[in-house]
Design a protein around this motif. Structure first.
Motif, PDB file in Angstrom:
ATOM      1  N   SER A 178      23.701  40.396 -17.601  1.00 48.52           N
ATOM      2  CA  SER A 178      23.941  40.717 -18.977  1.00 48.52           C
ATOM      3  C   SER A 178      25.451  40.742 -19.395  1.00 48.52           C
ATOM      4  CB  SER A 178      23.189  41.879 -19.265  1.00 48.52           C
ATOM      5  OG  SER A 178      23.675  42.950 -18.619  1.00 48.52           O
ATOM      6  N   ASP A 206      13.877  38.632 -19.872  1.00 49.59           N
ATOM      7  CA  ASP A 206      14.436  39.349 -20.934  1.00 49.59           C
ATOM      8  C   ASP A 206      15.946  39.088 -21.352  1.00 49.59           C
ATOM      9  OD1 ASP A 206      12.212  40.731 -20.897  1.00 49.59           O
ATOM     10  OD2 ASP A 206      12.896  42.605 -19.827  1.00 49.59           O
ATOM     11  N   ILE A 207      16.731  38.838 -20.591  1.00 48.11           N
ATOM     12  CA  ILE A 207      18.022  38.409 -21.097  1.00 48.11           C
ATOM     13  C   ILE A 207      18.145  37.099 -21.948  1.00 48.11           C
ATOM     14  CG2 ILE A 207      20.310  37.488 -20.214  1.00 48.11           C
ATOM     15  CD1 ILE A 207      19.973  39.756 -17.814  1.00 48.11           C
ATOM     16  N   LYS A 265      25.553  32.829 -19.165  1.00 50.98           N
ATOM     17  CA  LYS A 265      24.736  33.924 -19.140  1.00 50.98           C
ATOM     18  C   LYS A 265      23.310  33.408 -19.258  1.00 50.98           C
ATOM     19  CE  LYS A 265      25.366  37.480 -21.958  1.00 50.98           C
ATOM     20  NZ  LYS A 265      25.531  38.350 -23.049  1.00 50.98           N
ATOM     21  N   ALA A 299      20.667  33.613 -16.242  1.00 55.42           N
ATOM     22  CA  ALA A 299      19.468  34.210 -16.428  1.00 55.42           C
ATOM     23  C   ALA A 299      18.115  33.449 -16.110  1.00 55.42           C
ATOM     24  CB  ALA A 299      19.319  34.944 -17.722  1.00 55.42           C
ATOM     25  N   CYS A 308      15.710  36.187 -15.163  1.00 58.35           N
ATOM     26  CA  CYS A 308      15.917  37.460 -15.790  1.00 58.35           C
ATOM     27  C   CYS A 308      15.490  36.963 -17.276  1.00 58.35           C
ATOM     28  CB  CYS A 308      17.495  37.989 -15.924  1.00 58.35           C
ATOM     29  SG  CYS A 308      18.149  38.131 -14.262  1.00 58.35           S
ATOM     30  N   GLN A 323      19.809  41.371 -13.174  1.00 56.30           N
ATOM     31  CA  GLN A 323      19.911  41.123 -14.784  1.00 56.30           C
ATOM     32  C   GLN A 323      20.845  42.260 -15.330  1.00 56.30           C
ATOM     33  OE1 GLN A 323      15.941  41.823 -16.156  1.00 56.30           O
ATOM     34  NE2 GLN A 323      15.973  44.073 -15.966  1.00 56.30           N
ATOM     35  N   ASP A 344      16.295  37.785 -25.090  1.00 51.82           N
ATOM     36  CA  ASP A 344      17.115  38.693 -26.235  1.00 51.82           C
ATOM     37  C   ASP A 344      18.448  37.660 -26.602  1.00 51.82           C
ATOM     38  OD1 ASP A 344      15.418  40.814 -25.987  1.00 51.82           O
ATOM     39  OD2 ASP A 344      16.651  41.743 -24.399  1.00 51.82           O
ATOM     40  N   THR A 345      19.009  37.059 -25.809  1.00 58.71           N
ATOM     41  CA  THR A 345      20.092  36.221 -26.010  1.00 58.71           C
ATOM     42  C   THR A 345      19.774  35.105 -27.051  1.00 58.71           C
ATOM     43  OG1 THR A 345      20.966  36.259 -23.943  1.00 58.71           O
ATOM     44  CG2 THR A 345      21.917  34.376 -25.322  1.00 58.71           C
TER      45      THR A 345
END
Length: 488
Positions: free
Chosen positions: A424, A443-444, A432, A436, A441, A420, A447-448
């Motif tokens: 990122s 969290d990525i 991305k 992810a 991943c 991750q 958050d994106t």
């Protein structure tokens, strides 16, 4: 060098399948090299990825991804065939002279996968107008059938040869008559007949005269070169090329003889002697590198044999093959695997190998990354990307796209925490998110979507994560956050 008896030579065109002259025969000498290379390559990539043409750890001298690892010892002696096009002698009806010029056959073209026109490879590929070898004409008939041989013209003699009837070359004694016979054989467009006449001329003419006459007869010349190659008459072939002014081709032919030397020390000395041959400047550089590489490998192999039972990395990851005769990038990988961190002054140091053989930044980076990731040395991987700016701040920098970095790390079973970090850093947003999601991943992805203020995609992704998991709660908290101004 292979030698044959006269009866074998006389029966050559009757038993040998017709093939064009080429440098890329599968010599038995390659079998040991192939086994060794496969063993070392089992370190380079996972066993089930050996045939993956897109493997990012396989790069060429130019630094671009290719289907196999750089140039190997076999590649220095094998030509590349180009289908659908004849790069050899021009197809014309007359018999022009063969120009004395620099060789078109280049080691560099072999390493890069691009043949040069007019090469000795072209000599081998210029047989499209010659029919495949068939049964040869009968050579021995009752003596009664020879009673009128003195009256046979070149046309009649060739015609009898094609029909498998008895014939004789005794009537062709002058040089003029012999050349008329050869020209008629070429005109008949029969490979068996041409070869039979050439064997007769080889026995009855001096090398100098035969070479001179063949210079203006390109089809006969190609057959003769092929014949010498098939008969293993290396010395005669070298002399012929030299007399034709093809000194670079002659040098390459002599260089190819290293394949017949199995002892590495003797092979090294032979390569050292080859450095002085009249290669083109670029080819001379490759021959010098070949000698230097083998010399380096002999030293590394001797030292590592002694270290196998003493050094931890060798005990934990036993060597699967000798490093001798391996390609340069495989040698670099081996160095990064077993000798990473050694000072540049040592022959086995990756930095030393990179400097000696002028390996590009991209190649070096890919090789180090693959080797250290294979060993799960994530601290070394992290340091490989770390760069400082003028103000002392560190940032991640890579000569290749971070999406390729992620692929390499994933193939080496990197943990999610490592993956991750590099996912990122992928610049393209869609790529991305795709990576992810693929490697979980979460969290990525979350958050994106938050940065994009895409509430709808966040709701959809919430359905893909486990209920009441940390990711599920994180998404719910974001959706309940009234301070975020969602786009939808």
């Amino acid at each position: 060098m292979m030698m044959r008896s006269k009866p074998d030579e006389d029966d050559y065109w009757n038993s040998s399948k017709f093939r064009a002259f080429t440098f890329d025969d599968d010599d038995d000498e390659f079998s040991t090299l192939k086994e060794s290379k496969r063993a070392v390559n089992s370190i380079v990539v996972d066993d089930d990825d050996d045939d993956d043409e897109d493997d990012v750890e396989k790069v060429s001298w130019s630094g671009e991804p290719v289907g196999s690892i750089s140039w190997s010892i076999k590649e220095t002696a094998s030509s590349v065939h180009v289908g659908g096009q004849d790069h050899g002698f021009p197809k014309i009806d007359s018999t022009p002279s063969l120009p004395r010029q620099g060789s078109g056959y280049s080691l560099s073209s072999l390493f890069k996968g691009r043949p040069k026109s007019g090469s000795i490879q072209a000599i081998s590929e210029s047989f499209p107008d010659v029919p495949s070898r068939s049964f040869a004409p009968e050579l021995r008939k009752p003596k009664a059938e020879y009673k009128d041989y003195s009256d046979w013209s070149p046309e009649e003699t060739v015609r009898r040869m094609q029909r498998g009837k008895a014939y004789s070359f005794e009537t062709f004694r002058s040089l003029k008559d012999k050349m008329l016979l050869l020209d008629e054989a070429v005109h008949a467009n029969d490979g068996n007949v041409i070869t039979a006449v050439l064997i007769f001329l080889k026995k009855s003419l001096s090398k100098e005269i035969l070479s001179r006459e063949l210079t203006s007869r390109e089809i006969a010349l190609r057959h003769y070169i092929h014949y010498l190659k098939e008969m293993g008459e290396q010395k005669s072939l070298v002399e012929l090329l030299k007399s034709l002014g093809r000194t670079e081709d002659m040098a390459l032919l002599q260089y190819k003889e290293h394949l017949n030397i199995k002892d590495e020390v003797r092979k090294k000395e032979y390569l050292k002697a080859c450095i002085g041959l009249p290669f083109s400047p670029e080819d001379a550089s490759h021959v010098q590198d070949h000698y230097t590489l083998l010399e380096r490998q002999i030293i590394i192999e001797a030292n590592d044999k002694q270290a196998e039972n003493k050094v931890e990395v060798f005990k934990k990851h036993p060597r699967k093959a000798s490093i001798l005769n391996m390609p340069i990038i495989t040698t670099l990988y081996y160095s990064c695997f077993y000798h990473y961190g050694e000072p540049e002054g040592t022959f086995s140091s990756p930095a030393n190998i990179r400097s000696t053989f002028k390996i590009s930044e991209k190649q070096y980076f890919l090789t180090v990354l693959g080797a250290r990731a294979k060993l799960k040395e994530w601290f070394d991987v992290d340091r490989l990307f770390t760069a400082k700016n003028w103000f002392g701040y560190t940032k991640k920098k890579s000569p290749i796209g971070f999406h390729r970095v992620v692929d390499i790390l994933q193939k080496n079973n990197a943990p999610v925490q490592v993956l991750q970090e590099y996912v990122s850093l992928v610049e393209d947003t869609e790529q991305k998110i795709s990576l992810a999601q693929k490697y979980k991943c979460h969290d990525i992805v979350i958050d994106t979507y938050k940065d994009l203020k895409d509430r709808q995609q966040l709701i959809i992704y919430q359905g893909k994560v486990e209920r009441n998991s940390p990711e599920d709660r994180k998404i719910q908290d974001l959706l309940n956050n009234t301070q975020i101004r969602w786009k939808n």
